[in-house]
Design a protein around this motif. Structure first.
Motif, short mmCIF file in Angstrom:
data_model
loop_
_atom_site.label_atom_id
_atom_site.label_comp_id
_atom_site.label_asym_id
_atom_site.label_seq_id
_atom_site.Cartn_x
_atom_site.Cartn_y
_atom_site.Cartn_z
N ILE A 1 7.18 4.53 10.02
CA ILE A 1 6.12 4.60 9.02
C ILE A 1 6.51 3.69 7.87
CG2 ILE A 1 4.87 6.04 7.37
CD1 ILE A 1 5.36 8.43 9.21
N THR A 2 5.63 2.74 7.56
CA THR A 2 5.84 1.85 6.43
C THR A 2 5.03 2.36 5.25
OG1 THR A 2 6.30 -0.13 7.73
CG2 THR A 2 5.38 -0.46 5.54
N VAL A 3 5.68 2.49 4.10
CA VAL A 3 5.02 2.94 2.88
C VAL A 3 4.97 1.78 1.91
CG1 VAL A 3 5.07 4.57 0.94
CG2 VAL A 3 5.79 5.32 3.23
N ALA A 4 3.77 1.26 1.67
CA ALA A 4 3.58 0.09 0.81
C ALA A 4 2.46 0.36 -0.18
CB ALA A 4 3.28 -1.15 1.67
N VAL A 5 2.73 1.29 -1.09
CA VAL A 5 1.74 1.71 -2.08
C VAL A 5 2.31 1.42 -3.47
CG1 VAL A 5 0.78 3.50 -0.60
CG2 VAL A 5 2.70 4.06 -2.10
N PRO A 6 1.49 1.46 -4.54
CA PRO A 6 2.02 1.27 -5.89
C PRO A 6 3.15 2.24 -6.20
CG PRO A 6 -0.36 1.14 -5.92
CD PRO A 6 0.01 1.59 -4.54
N GLU A 7 4.06 1.81 -7.08
CA GLU A 7 5.27 2.58 -7.36
C GLU A 7 4.99 4.02 -7.79
OE1 GLU A 7 6.65 -1.61 -8.65
OE2 GLU A 7 4.84 -0.63 -7.92
N GLU A 8 3.89 4.24 -8.50
CA GLU A 8 3.61 5.58 -8.99
C GLU A 8 3.36 6.58 -7.86
OE1 GLU A 8 -0.31 5.82 -11.06
OE2 GLU A 8 -0.46 3.70 -10.48
N PHE A 9 3.10 6.05 -6.65
CA PHE A 9 2.85 6.93 -5.50
C PHE A 9 4.01 6.92 -4.49
CE2 PHE A 9 -1.38 5.34 -6.86
CZ PHE A 9 -1.87 6.54 -7.38
N HIS A 10 5.09 6.21 -4.81
CA HIS A 10 6.20 6.13 -3.86
C HIS A 10 6.78 7.49 -3.53
CE1 HIS A 10 7.58 1.66 -3.77
NE2 HIS A 10 6.26 1.76 -3.72
N LYS A 11 7.04 8.29 -4.55
CA LYS A 11 7.69 9.58 -4.30
C LYS A 11 6.83 10.44 -3.37
CE LYS A 11 9.18 13.90 -6.45
NZ LYS A 11 9.20 14.70 -7.69
N SER A 12 5.55 10.63 -3.71
CA SER A 12 4.70 11.53 -2.93
C SER A 12 4.48 11.01 -1.52
CB SER A 12 3.37 11.76 -3.63
OG SER A 12 2.68 10.53 -3.82
N GLU A 13 4.20 9.72 -1.38
CA GLU A 13 3.91 9.18 -0.05
C GLU A 13 5.16 9.02 0.80
OE1 GLU A 13 1.22 9.02 1.45
OE2 GLU A 13 -0.28 9.16 -0.13
N ALA A 14 6.28 8.68 0.18
CA ALA A 14 7.52 8.57 0.96
C ALA A 14 7.95 9.93 1.49
CB ALA A 14 8.62 7.95 0.11
N ILE A 15 7.87 10.96 0.65
CA ILE A 15 8.26 12.29 1.10
C ILE A 15 7.30 12.80 2.17
CG2 ILE A 15 8.45 14.71 0.38
CD1 ILE A 15 9.68 13.73 -2.23
N ALA A 16 6.00 12.51 2.00
CA ALA A 16 5.03 12.91 3.03
C ALA A 16 5.34 12.22 4.35
CB ALA A 16 3.62 12.57 2.57
N ALA A 17 5.72 10.95 4.28
CA ALA A 17 6.07 10.22 5.49
C ALA A 17 7.32 10.81 6.14
CB ALA A 17 6.30 8.74 5.17
N ILE A 18 8.31 11.14 5.34
CA ILE A 18 9.54 11.74 5.85
C ILE A 18 9.23 13.07 6.53
CG2 ILE A 18 11.69 12.86 5.12
CD1 ILE A 18 11.83 10.62 2.93
#
Length: 339
Positions: A82-99
């Motif tokens: 899963i590649t997460v390439a969203v604005p920095e303000e969404f990194h935490k939420s989307e990275a954890i969701a991907a994990i």
């Protein structure tokens, strides 16, 4: 191994897709294009909250599913990558969701997060769920930077490293803290990461000494220099400017026997030789015997590293812990700006 791995993207915008259409850039220049170019990977889904960007992306990858919410995508598909390439303000939420979707690998755009606290929350989730996270600090994968690091053994003992970044984007202002829309972290993470890469990723230095701080009329930081030392290099200087009417990224590595100069679109190696200018002296002369790479393959090599890691034949070249260390150094610099 020669099996195929599946991949899904969260974020189908600039770095996720459209930079792959830039005719001036070395291609592949986006996650989509790099994933598609690797014969071992099949893209099965993409997600973007912007329906316009998602529609454009889906026309290019029609065989993949398209979603506006990552939760819906994870309900339907279970990719290896899963590649997460969203604005920095969404990194935490989307990275954890991907994990939490339990892929075999997450590829996360730089910087890791808005700050080290959020970055460490991502790392904690990764450890808890047993999902490795790779950060797209592209210069760790680029052939020119890898060649430069290999050549460091030819230039003797390190004397100094001078690294500079020039752009027109404000380096830092407090109003942008919640979005990360400032160059100190957004672009500076590449500069700090490249310096640490050349140094072999030593322990984080103590608070860097800051000089040359320049503020605009709104108290935004437009220029700074940070200085520190490591056991292997006594003089490290990182200079960043948000006052320039151009973009430049360059690093000079000085040793007792030679010099390396590397930046966007150039790489030069110099060795100590009998001087062509002065009898009885030595000068730095271009090393004509050095073989320079024709292409950097920065994105292609990053994706290949992901494949090799999943095959069990290589380690991650840009793991999350190095990205967190970059953030910690940048936060030390930020802390010193208003003292």
């Amino acid at each position: 191994m020669n099996g195929q791995y599946t991949a899904a993207l969260v974020g189908c915008g600039r770095i996720g897709y459209s930079l792959g259409l830039d005719s001036k850039r070395e291609q592949p220049a986006s996650h989509t294009m790099a994933l598609r170019a690797n014969p071992r990977i099949k893209i099965i889904a993409g997600c973007d909250s912007d329906i316009g960007k998602l529609s454009v992306w889906h026309k290019a990858v029609p065989q993949a599913g398209s979603y506006q919410r990552s939760a819906d995508m994870y309900r339907d598909v279970h990719p290896d990558i899963i590649t997460v390439a969203v604005p920095e303000e969404f990194h935490k939420s989307e990275a954890i969701a991907a994990i939490q979707a339990h892929p075999r690998l997450v590829i996360l755009e730089k910087p890791v997060a808005l700050n080290s606290r959020e970055a460490q929350a991502i790392q904690t989730a990764a450890v808890e769920h047993g999902v490795p996270v790779m950060i797209n600090h592209e210069r760790r994968f680029a052939e020119d930077f890898r060649s430069a690091k290999a050549y460091m053994k030819e230039i003797g003992k390190l004397q100094s490293i001078y690294a500079s970044l020039s752009s027109s984007l404000c380096l830092y202002d407090r109003k942008s803290e919640s979005t990360g829309a400032f160059s100190l972290f957004h672009d500076g993470t590449h500069l700090i990461d490249a310096v640490m890469f050349f140094l072999g990723d030593p322990a984080k230095p103590e608070q860097p000494l800051l000089t040359g701080i320049y503020k605009d009329d709104k108290s935004g930081i437009r220029q700074l220099s940070a200085h520190w030392a490591t056991e292997g290099c006594p003089d490290i200087t990182v200079t960043m400017s948000g006052r320039s009417r151009y973009f430049a990224f360059e690093i000079q590595i000085n040793g007792t026997e030679g010099r390396i100069c590397i930046g966007n679109s150039y790489l030069k190696f110099y060795r100590r030789k009998d001087s062509p200018l002065y009898t009885g002296f030595f000068s730095l002369v271009t090393d004509e015997a050095a073989v320079l790479p024709e292409k950097t393959r920065y994105f292609a090599n990053m994706i290949q590293n992901a494949v090799d890691f999943l095959d069990g034949t290589d380690s991650l070249k840009s793991p999350i812990d190095t990205g967190i260390q970059d953030l910690l150094i940048l936060e030390d610099i930020k802390t010193g700006l208003y003292r």
